[in-house]
Design an enzyme around this catalytic site. Structure first.
Site, PDB file in Angstrom:
ATOM      1  N   HIS A 164      40.054  42.710  55.876  1.00  0.00           N
ATOM      2  CA  HIS A 164      41.352  41.874  56.270  1.00  0.00           C
ATOM      3  C   HIS A 164      42.289  43.074  57.234  1.00  0.00           C
ATOM      4  CE1 HIS A 164      42.583  43.953  52.723  1.00  0.00           C
ATOM      5  NE2 HIS A 164      42.244  42.901  51.776  1.00  0.00           N
ATOM      6  N   HIS A 204      38.275  34.692  47.469  1.00  0.00           N
ATOM      7  CA  HIS A 204      38.859  34.773  46.139  1.00  0.00           C
ATOM      8  C   HIS A 204      38.622  33.416  45.675  1.00  0.00           C
ATOM      9  CE1 HIS A 204      40.914  38.651  46.234  1.00  0.00           C
ATOM     10  NE2 HIS A 204      40.946  38.377  47.803  1.00  0.00           N
ATOM     11  N   ASP A 230      39.888  36.038  53.275  1.00  0.00           N
ATOM     12  CA  ASP A 230      40.741  36.485  52.354  1.00  0.00           C
ATOM     13  C   ASP A 230      41.356  35.024  51.634  1.00  0.00           C
ATOM     14  OD1 ASP A 230      42.099  37.975  50.423  1.00  0.00           O
ATOM     15  OD2 ASP A 230      43.441  38.703  52.036  1.00  0.00           O
ATOM     16  N   HIS A 233      34.785  37.320  52.877  1.00  0.00           N
ATOM     17  CA  HIS A 233      35.893  38.097  51.814  1.00  0.00           C
ATOM     18  C   HIS A 233      36.634  36.653  51.228  1.00  0.00           C
ATOM     19  CE1 HIS A 233      39.292  40.920  50.960  1.00  0.00           C
ATOM     20  NE2 HIS A 233      39.627  39.603  50.393  1.00  0.00           N
ATOM     21  N   LYS A 246      33.773  47.051  45.829  1.00  0.00           N
ATOM     22  CA  LYS A 246      35.012  46.916  46.505  1.00  0.00           C
ATOM     23  C   LYS A 246      35.791  47.758  46.114  1.00  0.00           C
ATOM     24  CE  LYS A 246      38.828  44.814  48.108  1.00  0.00           C
ATOM     25  NZ  LYS A 246      39.103  43.624  49.048  1.00  0.00           N
ATOM     26  N   HIS A 286      39.996  47.612  50.430  1.00  0.00           N
ATOM     27  CA  HIS A 286      41.283  47.166  50.663  1.00  0.00           C
ATOM     28  C   HIS A 286      42.084  48.513  51.292  1.00  0.00           C
ATOM     29  CE1 HIS A 286      44.948  44.719  49.904  1.00  0.00           C
ATOM     30  NE2 HIS A 286      45.559  45.750  50.141  1.00  0.00           N
TER      31      HIS A 286
HETATM   32  C1  NCD Z   1      44.667  38.592  46.959  1.00  0.00           C
HETATM   33  C2  NCD Z   1      44.628  37.949  45.828  1.00  0.00           C
HETATM   34  O1  NCD Z   1      45.539  37.213  45.724  1.00  0.00           O
HETATM   35  O2  NCD Z   1      43.766  38.255  44.977  1.00  0.00           O
HETATM   36  N1  NCD Z   1      45.960  38.424  47.628  1.00  0.00           N
HETATM   37  C3  NCD Z   1      46.181  38.924  49.216  1.00  0.00           C
HETATM   38  O3  NCD Z   1      47.387  38.483  49.294  1.00  0.00           O
HETATM   39  N2  NCD Z   1      45.363  38.864  49.987  1.00  0.00           N
HETATM   40  C4  NCD Z   1      44.132  40.126  46.683  1.00  0.00           C
HETATM   41  C5  NCD Z   1      43.876  40.841  48.196  1.00  0.00           C
HETATM   42  O4  NCD Z   1      42.725  40.657  48.742  1.00  0.00           O
HETATM   43  O5  NCD Z   1      44.543  41.760  48.390  1.00  0.00           O
HETATM   44 ZN    ZN Z   2      41.590  39.658  49.194  1.00  0.00          ZN
END
Ligand code: NCD
Ligand code: ZN
Length: 367
Positions: A194, A35, A267, A33, A119, A156
């Site tokens: 998460h 970003h 995450d 996971h 997702k 999520h």
């Molecule tokens: C994530 C993001 O910034 O894209 N933020 C987070 O707090 N985890 C989005 C997510 O996975 O919820």
């Molecule tokens: Zn995330």
């Protein structure tokens, strides 16, 4: 009373031969996971992941989101173009589920072998989730197609109803959305993303082989007191929000037990420091650069360094029905080295997760 040497009480040291604690070689980990964003941010953060990880499940919450197979293919090309060592890192793409998603496009994406999951963001649950799902009946045909082809749904797991307290959003989601959804779609493979509560741990453990879960680096290390006592720490603010200590302990117990359906999903979610240190700071913890150091610390403290490989390198591929990586990574223990406080992007710095305790382990052979 056990003396406290850090934010948490340490269990008595186990009788492990000293040499074994100094160096640990495991299969190269993957991040289930992640970003990466796009543009200048992608360019800045991608090397941090490539340094330690072979593969990562790439979150699709760009603006606009990665919705179709064509979007995912184009985003994948941008990631590969930004990767310092093309061929050394494999982005595993995902599609952002909307109420208009076409089941046939999802099936074609899965058939390409390049898109590994879909997702599900409940609308409004987190950063860039406005196009998420409001009416679950509308996505039923997509979920049924996914169950048929064995494609995982990454969830999520938080309700967004304003009446529900933010600290209860995950537990309420499990009872009112996740469980009914799984019962209505037998065979659907689901990753609870998460997870942050003992409730989620219990639900996962009760589940069958179609149910997996990821745990982040920071949810293994901090609780809500760390975020809120003695000053508010915006760099600990993420969604799902960190919970009470008993929940953190449940997550550590699960991750360090070697339980096969739970695996690492950092995450890691970079935001510019200015966007987090603001009167309405955004959610996300940027942990990619320090995750392996942090995990070694957590697993060592639990007397479970021998389970780190399962959590970071074996359980994830097994759930996604992929081979584990052949390459290895070696972690070495030494004097605590300071973590880099931030990385630079063209638009300003991004602050790196600081767990607030010394980190003794580092990756020796990073790329
Ligand atoms: C994530 C993001 O910034 O894209 N933020 C987070 O707090 N985890 C989005 C997510 O996975 O919820
Ligand atoms: Zn995330």
């Amino acid at each position: 009373m056990t003396p406290k040497t850090g934010p948490f009480p340490r269990p008595p040291a186990r009788a492990i031969p000293r040499l074994m604690t100094q160096r640990l070689t495991i299969r190269r980990p993957d991040d289930w996971h992640l970003h990466l964003r796009d543009g200048a941010m992608l360019k800045a953060v991608l090397p941090q992941t490539v340094a330690h990880f072979s593969r990562a499940i790439i979150m699709p919450n760009l603006v606009p989101p990665v919705v179709t197979m064509a979007d995912a293919m184009a985003y994948r090309e941008r990631i590969l173009a930004a990767a310092p060592g093309v061929g050394l890192f494999e982005p595993l793409m995902t599609l952002y589920l909307t109420e208009d998603t076409d089941p046939e496009d999802v099936a074609a994406a899965h058939g390409s072998g390049l898109v590994k999951a879909v997702k599900l963001y409940p609308a409004g649950a987190t950063t860039n989730s406005a196009s998420g799902v409001r009416d679950f009946d509308k996505v039923r045909p997509v979920l049924e197609k996914m169950a048929e082809i064995g494609m995982p749904l990454c969830v999520h797991g938080e309700v967004t109803t304003p009446e529900v307290d933010i600290f209860d959003r995950e537990a309420v989601f499990i009872d009112t959305v996740l469980d009914p959804l799984r019962r209505a779609t037998p065979g659907l493979r689901v990753v609870m993303e998460h997870i942050t509560t003992a409730d989620a741990v219990a639900y996962l453990q009760d589940g069958n082989d179609d149910l997996g879960a990821t745990i982040t680096t920071h949810h293994l290390m901090i609780n809500r007191n760390h975020m809120l006592v003695g000053g508010i720490r915006p760099h600990y603010y993420c969604l799902p929000i960190v919970k009470r200590e008993k929940h953190r302990e449940a997550l550590v117990d699960l991750a360090t037990s070697g339980f096969s359906r739970c695996f690492l999903g950092t995450d890691s979610a970079p935001h510019l420091a200015t966007d987090k240190q603001s009167p309405c700071g955004c959610a996300g913890v940027f942990s990619a650069p320090v995750t392996m150091s942090c995990l070694a610390e957590v697993f060592e403290e639990a007397g479970a360094l021998d389970k780190l490989e399962s959590f970071a390198s074996l359980n994830g591929p097994a759930f996604y029905r992929l081979p584990a990586n052949e390459a290895t990574i070696t972690l070495a223990k030494g004097e605590p080295a300071g973590v880099p406080p931030q990385i630079e992007t063209e638009n300003g710095p991004v602050v790196v997760f600081d767990p607030g305790r010394p980190l003794h382990w580092h990756v020796e052979d990073e790329l």
